[in-house]
Scaffold this motif. Sequence first.
Motif, PDB file in Angstrom:
ATOM      1  N   GLU A 102       4.629  -8.574   3.886  1.00 27.98           N
ATOM      2  CA  GLU A 102       3.517  -7.634   3.714  1.00 27.98           C
ATOM      3  C   GLU A 102       3.989  -6.199   3.871  1.00 27.98           C
ATOM      4  N   TRP A 103       4.852  -5.945   4.879  1.00 26.68           N
ATOM      5  CA  TRP A 103       5.276  -4.566   5.099  1.00 26.68           C
ATOM      6  C   TRP A 103       6.077  -4.044   3.902  1.00 26.68           C
ATOM      7  N   TYR A 104       6.918  -4.893   3.320  1.00 25.91           N
ATOM      8  CA  TYR A 104       7.696  -4.476   2.151  1.00 25.91           C
ATOM      9  C   TYR A 104       6.863  -4.498   0.863  1.00 25.91           C
ATOM     10  N   CYS A 105       5.571  -4.791   1.005  1.00 26.69           N
ATOM     11  CA  CYS A 105       4.629  -4.779  -0.136  1.00 26.69           C
ATOM     12  C   CYS A 105       5.090  -5.708  -1.256  1.00 26.69           C
ATOM     13  N   LEU A 106       5.580  -6.885  -0.863  1.00 33.09           N
ATOM     14  CA  LEU A 106       5.987  -7.866  -1.865  1.00 33.09           C
ATOM     15  C   LEU A 106       4.788  -8.545  -2.503  1.00 33.09           C
ATOM     16  N   ASP A 107       3.595  -8.213  -2.007  1.00 41.87           N
ATOM     17  CA  ASP A 107       2.353  -8.774  -2.534  1.00 41.87           C
ATOM     18  C   ASP A 107       1.645  -7.778  -3.460  1.00 41.87           C
ATOM     19  N   GLU A 108       2.385  -6.826  -4.016  1.00 41.69           N
ATOM     20  CA  GLU A 108       1.765  -5.740  -4.783  1.00 41.69           C
ATOM     21  C   GLU A 108       1.356  -6.149  -6.199  1.00 41.69           C
ATOM     22  N   LEU A 109       1.851  -7.274  -6.703  1.00 40.45           N
ATOM     23  CA  LEU A 109       1.587  -7.637  -8.093  1.00 40.45           C
ATOM     24  C   LEU A 109       0.100  -7.683  -8.449  1.00 40.45           C
ATOM     25  N   PRO A 110      -0.785  -8.270  -7.617  1.00 43.06           N
ATOM     26  CA  PRO A 110      -2.213  -8.257  -7.983  1.00 43.06           C
ATOM     27  C   PRO A 110      -2.775  -6.851  -8.184  1.00 43.06           C
ATOM     28  N   ARG A 143       6.321   0.990 -11.539  1.00 43.49           N
ATOM     29  CA  ARG A 143       5.824   0.400 -10.295  1.00 43.49           C
ATOM     30  C   ARG A 143       6.214  -1.064 -10.203  1.00 43.49           C
ATOM     31  N   TRP A 144       6.090  -1.790 -11.313  1.00 43.10           N
ATOM     32  CA  TRP A 144       6.477  -3.207 -11.324  1.00 43.10           C
ATOM     33  C   TRP A 144       7.980  -3.360 -11.116  1.00 43.10           C
ATOM     34  N   GLU A 145       8.781  -2.484 -11.762  1.00 42.70           N
ATOM     35  CA  GLU A 145      10.230  -2.561 -11.605  1.00 42.70           C
ATOM     36  C   GLU A 145      10.641  -2.339 -10.151  1.00 42.70           C
ATOM     37  N   LYS A 146       9.979  -1.398  -9.468  1.00 38.79           N
ATOM     38  CA  LYS A 146      10.288  -1.141  -8.057  1.00 38.79           C
ATOM     39  C   LYS A 146       9.922  -2.347  -7.193  1.00 38.79           C
ATOM     40  N   LEU A 147       8.821  -3.011  -7.532  1.00 40.02           N
ATOM     41  CA  LEU A 147       8.441  -4.229  -6.816  1.00 40.02           C
ATOM     42  C   LEU A 147       9.535  -5.287  -6.961  1.00 40.02           C
ATOM     43  N   ASP A 243      21.920  -0.536   2.453  1.00 38.78           N
ATOM     44  CA  ASP A 243      21.698   0.737   1.768  1.00 38.78           C
ATOM     45  C   ASP A 243      20.491   0.648   0.842  1.00 38.78           C
ATOM     46  N   GLU A 244      20.350  -0.492   0.154  1.00 36.09           N
ATOM     47  CA  GLU A 244      19.201  -0.688  -0.734  1.00 36.09           C
ATOM     48  C   GLU A 244      17.899  -0.703   0.066  1.00 36.09           C
ATOM     49  N   LEU A 245      17.916  -1.418   1.182  1.00 33.87           N
ATOM     50  CA  LEU A 245      16.713  -1.489   2.020  1.00 33.87           C
ATOM     51  C   LEU A 245      16.345  -0.116   2.567  1.00 33.87           C
ATOM     52  N   THR A 246      17.346   0.655   2.959  1.00 31.37           N
ATOM     53  CA  THR A 246      17.088   1.996   3.491  1.00 31.37           C
ATOM     54  C   THR A 246      16.410   2.876   2.448  1.00 31.37           C
ATOM     55  N   LYS A 247      16.864   2.782   1.200  1.00 36.80           N
ATOM     56  CA  LYS A 247      16.241   3.551   0.116  1.00 36.80           C
ATOM     57  C   LYS A 247      14.787   3.133  -0.094  1.00 36.80           C
ATOM     58  N   ILE A 248      14.515   1.862   0.151  1.00 38.05           N
ATOM     59  CA  ILE A 248      13.180   1.314  -0.090  1.00 38.05           C
ATOM     60  C   ILE A 248      12.183   1.764   0.971  1.00 38.05           C
ATOM     61  N   HIS A 249      12.641   1.989   2.206  1.00 32.90           N
ATOM     62  CA  HIS A 249      11.730   2.221   3.331  1.00 32.90           C
ATOM     63  C   HIS A 249      10.754   3.366   3.091  1.00 32.90           C
ATOM     64  N   SER A 250      11.240   4.498   2.614  1.00 31.32           N
ATOM     65  CA  SER A 250      10.345   5.644   2.403  1.00 31.32           C
ATOM     66  C   SER A 250       9.351   5.360   1.284  1.00 31.32           C
ATOM     67  N   LYS A 251       9.783   4.612   0.270  1.00 30.15           N
ATOM     68  CA  LYS A 251       8.890   4.269  -0.832  1.00 30.15           C
ATOM     69  C   LYS A 251       7.776   3.341  -0.352  1.00 30.15           C
ATOM     70  N   VAL A 252       8.142   2.407   0.524  1.00 28.23           N
ATOM     71  CA  VAL A 252       7.145   1.486   1.071  1.00 28.23           C
ATOM     72  C   VAL A 252       6.142   2.267   1.927  1.00 28.23           C
ATOM     73  N   SER A 253       6.628   3.218   2.700  1.00 35.81           N
ATOM     74  CA  SER A 253       5.729   4.040   3.520  1.00 35.81           C
ATOM     75  C   SER A 253       4.723   4.775   2.648  1.00 35.81           C
ATOM     76  N   THR A 254       5.178   5.241   1.491  1.00 34.91           N
ATOM     77  CA  THR A 254       4.288   5.931   0.557  1.00 34.91           C
ATOM     78  C   THR A 254       3.198   4.998   0.055  1.00 34.91           C
ATOM     79  N   ILE A 255       3.569   3.753  -0.237  1.00 27.60           N
ATOM     80  CA  ILE A 255       2.582   2.762  -0.695  1.00 27.60           C
ATOM     81  C   ILE A 255       1.540   2.528   0.395  1.00 27.60           C
ATOM     82  N   TRP A 256       2.005   2.362   1.638  1.00 29.99           N
ATOM     83  CA  TRP A 256       1.068   2.107   2.735  1.00 29.99           C
ATOM     84  C   TRP A 256       0.162   3.309   2.977  1.00 29.99           C
ATOM     85  N   ASN A 257       0.700   4.521   2.888  1.00 33.25           N
ATOM     86  CA  ASN A 257      -0.124   5.715   3.067  1.00 33.25           C
ATOM     87  C   ASN A 257      -1.220   5.775   2.006  1.00 33.25           C
TER      88      ASN A 257
END
Length: 262
Positions: A102-110, A143-147, A243-257
């Motif tokens: 959930e935190w990594y927004c892996l459920d974003e497809l819907p 957005r889908w590609e980032k997911l 390194d990939e996960l670190t790049k993702i963290h700020s993007k995930v925070s943006t989704i949650w915000n």
Amino acid sequence: MYVTTNTLVHAATPTSWTDPEGHVWCVLVVKGKNLCRHLDIATSNHDSPGNTPPMAAVGSTSVSGAGGGNEDQPRCECCGQPLHEGQKNEDRSPAPVVSEDEWYCLDELPEIEQAIDDLPDVHASNKKGLKRLRHREDKLIARWEKLEQRKAAVSRARELGCKSLPEPPCNVYRVTPPGSTEKIEHEWGEYRKDYQIKYGYLPESKTNHRVPQAAGGCPGNEFSEGNLIHDTELSDECMKVDDELTKIHSKVSTIWNSRIGT
């Protein structure tokens, strides 16, 4: 012809047509359903870089942790100390806990599917409208590609058993308000030097938080270092994944915000 991925099918060279009223149509297939899109975007619908192969369904991480001490006082599950400032809401209540998926927004497809359904019908003669629609469709594709990239990174870390991902009792992810990352970083900064001296790490070397600071991960202290992992403890392959996960963290925070309206 359609290019298939594990969750989404999108037109690489899509079939399009114009109905008697002059509307331009293009088919986008999501989870086996034909969804009418209103603009042929064959020139801008690019394949996801390095399309990920079908993956096993990623399960949710169950969260459990030991608090200790006064049960009436919320405590960090990782170190057992009173809840850190970066683990609290703005009203100082505990920030809500979610699973790793959930935190990594892996459920974003819907959400993406719904956004596709909500695309308007634009007449072929409406050039400005078509341009705006093309822009919206390009954003949905990105957005889908980032997911897919997030799914691939988390799945890869799990397959390799990388210590970049946390273990109990420190595997607790929270949805934290803006500014929480800085609060966790401040606490970590107070312990960083002692940690580096303890293990002989160079001051400029990198120590990672397994639950990200943005997710309210335990900053690390004399009571627990369970959420810390130094680069020297990661394999070369796991360092790439980290390194990939670190790049993702700020993007995930943006989704949650965006989700919680902050």
